[in-house]
Design a protein around this motif. Sequence first.
Motif, PDB file in Angstrom:
ATOM      1  N   ALA A  25       0.874  -1.181   0.000  1.00 44.06           N
ATOM      2  CA  ALA A  25       0.000   0.000   0.000  1.00 44.06           C
ATOM      3  C   ALA A  25       0.909   1.229   0.000  1.00 44.06           C
ATOM      4  O   ALA A  25       2.133   1.111   0.101  1.00 44.06           O
ATOM      5  CB  ALA A  25      -0.905  -0.008   1.229  1.00 44.06           C
ATOM      6  N   LYS A  26       0.317   2.396  -0.119  1.00 37.94           N
ATOM      7  CA  LYS A  26       1.105   3.629  -0.067  1.00 37.94           C
ATOM      8  C   LYS A  26       1.774   3.757   1.294  1.00 37.94           C
ATOM      9  O   LYS A  26       1.213   3.376   2.329  1.00 37.94           O
ATOM     10  CB  LYS A  26       0.212   4.852  -0.313  1.00 37.94           C
ATOM     11  CG  LYS A  26      -0.484   4.841  -1.663  1.00 37.94           C
ATOM     12  CD  LYS A  26       0.512   5.034  -2.767  1.00 37.94           C
ATOM     13  CE  LYS A  26      -0.225   5.130  -4.110  1.00 37.94           C
ATOM     14  NZ  LYS A  26       0.659   5.084  -5.225  1.00 37.94           N
ATOM     15  N   ARG A  27       2.999   4.264   1.285  1.00 34.25           N
ATOM     16  CA  ARG A  27       3.815   4.361   2.504  1.00 34.25           C
ATOM     17  C   ARG A  27       3.067   5.097   3.624  1.00 34.25           C
ATOM     18  O   ARG A  27       3.060   4.635   4.766  1.00 34.25           O
ATOM     19  CB  ARG A  27       5.138   5.066   2.196  1.00 34.25           C
ATOM     20  CG  ARG A  27       6.099   5.130   3.371  1.00 34.25           C
ATOM     21  CD  ARG A  27       7.461   5.642   2.944  1.00 34.25           C
ATOM     22  NE  ARG A  27       8.062   4.762   1.962  1.00 34.25           N
ATOM     23  CZ  ARG A  27       8.793   3.688   2.264  1.00 34.25           C
ATOM     24  NH1 ARG A  27       9.027   3.384   3.517  1.00 34.25           N
ATOM     25  NH2 ARG A  27       9.298   2.926   1.310  1.00 34.25           N
ATOM     26  N   ASP A  28       2.417   6.217   3.329  1.00 39.34           N
ATOM     27  CA  ASP A  28       1.731   6.965   4.386  1.00 39.34           C
ATOM     28  C   ASP A  28       0.554   6.189   4.971  1.00 39.34           C
ATOM     29  O   ASP A  28       0.287   6.275   6.165  1.00 39.34           O
ATOM     30  CB  ASP A  28       1.311   8.358   3.915  1.00 39.34           C
ATOM     31  CG  ASP A  28       0.412   8.360   2.691  1.00 39.34           C
ATOM     32  OD1 ASP A  28       0.309   7.332   1.989  1.00 39.34           O
ATOM     33  OD2 ASP A  28      -0.182   9.417   2.407  1.00 39.34           O
ATOM     34  N   VAL A  29      -0.108   5.373   4.163  1.00 40.35           N
ATOM     35  CA  VAL A  29      -1.210   4.539   4.658  1.00 40.35           C
ATOM     36  C   VAL A  29      -0.660   3.443   5.576  1.00 40.35           C
ATOM     37  O   VAL A  29      -1.214   3.183   6.649  1.00 40.35           O
ATOM     38  CB  VAL A  29      -2.013   3.930   3.488  1.00 40.35           C
ATOM     39  CG1 VAL A  29      -3.018   2.902   3.973  1.00 40.35           C
ATOM     40  CG2 VAL A  29      -2.698   5.031   2.683  1.00 40.35           C
ATOM     41  N   ILE A  30       0.427   2.825   5.171  1.00 37.11           N
ATOM     42  CA  ILE A  30       1.038   1.768   5.989  1.00 37.11           C
ATOM     43  C   ILE A  30       1.500   2.341   7.327  1.00 37.11           C
ATOM     44  O   ILE A  30       1.264   1.741   8.382  1.00 37.11           O
ATOM     45  CB  ILE A  30       2.212   1.106   5.239  1.00 37.11           C
ATOM     46  CG1 ILE A  30       1.678   0.330   4.030  1.00 37.11           C
ATOM     47  CG2 ILE A  30       3.009   0.198   6.173  1.00 37.11           C
ATOM     48  CD1 ILE A  30       2.751  -0.181   3.094  1.00 37.11           C
ATOM     49  N   ILE A  31       2.147   3.490   7.296  1.00 36.10           N
ATOM     50  CA  ILE A  31       2.632   4.111   8.533  1.00 36.10           C
ATOM     51  C   ILE A  31       1.464   4.407   9.463  1.00 36.10           C
ATOM     52  O   ILE A  31       1.513   4.083  10.656  1.00 36.10           O
ATOM     53  CB  ILE A  31       3.460   5.373   8.234  1.00 36.10           C
ATOM     54  CG1 ILE A  31       4.791   4.966   7.579  1.00 36.10           C
ATOM     55  CG2 ILE A  31       3.705   6.196   9.503  1.00 36.10           C
ATOM     56  CD1 ILE A  31       5.588   6.122   6.996  1.00 36.10           C
ATOM     57  N   LYS A  32       0.398   4.980   8.956  1.00 37.32           N
ATOM     58  CA  LYS A  32      -0.766   5.306   9.780  1.00 37.32           C
ATOM     59  C   LYS A  32      -1.401   4.037  10.345  1.00 37.32           C
ATOM     60  O   LYS A  32      -1.786   3.977  11.513  1.00 37.32           O
ATOM     61  CB  LYS A  32      -1.781   6.108   8.975  1.00 37.32           C
ATOM     62  CG  LYS A  32      -2.942   6.600   9.797  1.00 37.32           C
ATOM     63  CD  LYS A  32      -2.458   7.270  11.053  1.00 37.32           C
ATOM     64  CE  LYS A  32      -2.740   8.704  11.147  1.00 37.32           C
ATOM     65  NZ  LYS A  32      -2.293   9.263  12.434  1.00 37.32           N
ATOM     66  N   TYR A  33      -1.490   2.991   9.532  1.00 40.96           N
ATOM     67  CA  TYR A  33      -2.058   1.708   9.960  1.00 40.96           C
ATOM     68  C   TYR A  33      -1.254   1.116  11.117  1.00 40.96           C
ATOM     69  O   TYR A  33      -1.810   0.728  12.148  1.00 40.96           O
ATOM     70  CB  TYR A  33      -2.074   0.750   8.767  1.00 40.96           C
ATOM     71  CG  TYR A  33      -2.590  -0.628   9.070  1.00 40.96           C
ATOM     72  CD1 TYR A  33      -3.958  -0.882   9.085  1.00 40.96           C
ATOM     73  CD2 TYR A  33      -1.711  -1.675   9.315  1.00 40.96           C
ATOM     74  CE1 TYR A  33      -4.432  -2.153   9.354  1.00 40.96           C
ATOM     75  CE2 TYR A  33      -2.183  -2.947   9.581  1.00 40.96           C
ATOM     76  CZ  TYR A  33      -3.544  -3.182   9.604  1.00 40.96           C
ATOM     77  OH  TYR A  33      -4.005  -4.438   9.869  1.00 40.96           O
ATOM     78  N   VAL A  34       0.055   1.067  10.961  1.00 41.11           N
ATOM     79  CA  VAL A  34       0.907   0.469  11.987  1.00 41.11           C
ATOM     80  C   VAL A  34       0.920   1.329  13.252  1.00 41.11           C
ATOM     81  O   VAL A  34       0.788   0.804  14.363  1.00 41.11           O
ATOM     82  CB  VAL A  34       2.342   0.242  11.453  1.00 41.11           C
ATOM     83  CG1 VAL A  34       3.280  -0.221  12.555  1.00 41.11           C
ATOM     84  CG2 VAL A  34       2.320  -0.769  10.306  1.00 41.11           C
ATOM     85  N   GLU A  35       1.037   2.639  13.109  1.00 40.56           N
ATOM     86  CA  GLU A  35       1.112   3.484  14.304  1.00 40.56           C
ATOM     87  C   GLU A  35      -0.198   3.457  15.085  1.00 40.56           C
ATOM     88  O   GLU A  35      -0.184   3.474  16.315  1.00 40.56           O
ATOM     89  CB  GLU A  35       1.547   4.903  13.976  1.00 40.56           C
ATOM     90  CG  GLU A  35       0.541   5.741  13.275  1.00 40.56           C
ATOM     91  CD  GLU A  35       1.062   7.098  12.840  1.00 40.56           C
ATOM     92  OE1 GLU A  35       0.236   8.012  12.733  1.00 40.56           O
ATOM     93  OE2 GLU A  35       2.271   7.256  12.596  1.00 40.56           O
ATOM     94  N   SER A  36      -1.335   3.386  14.416  1.00 41.41           N
ATOM     95  CA  SER A  36      -2.601   3.320  15.149  1.00 41.41           C
ATOM     96  C   SER A  36      -2.732   1.983  15.870  1.00 41.41           C
ATOM     97  O   SER A  36      -3.247   1.921  16.982  1.00 41.41           O
ATOM     98  CB  SER A  36      -3.793   3.576  14.222  1.00 41.41           C
ATOM     99  OG  SER A  36      -3.863   2.604  13.205  1.00 41.41           O
TER     100      SER A  36
END
Length: 79
Positions: A25-36
Amino acid sequence: MMNLIHEFVSQGINRTEPNDHNLTAKRDVIIKYVESGFLEVIIWWIENQMPYKEQDMAAQLMNVSIKGPYIIQPGLHAE
């Protein structure tokens, strides 16, 4: 706390896989998914009187983030 988690997750993902073409997925989506996910697990951990040591929780979060929840991928084990 979210800024700390965001930086930790961002740096980890950027170091582990710098090539966006290798991400699902897009990097910003992955980062938001993991951090949440990290945040929710940390909240659960605190609300449950921290049943695991800090180092153990950090290791578990990293393992799930990098490897997923399975030791052997479902459908790939011998029958």
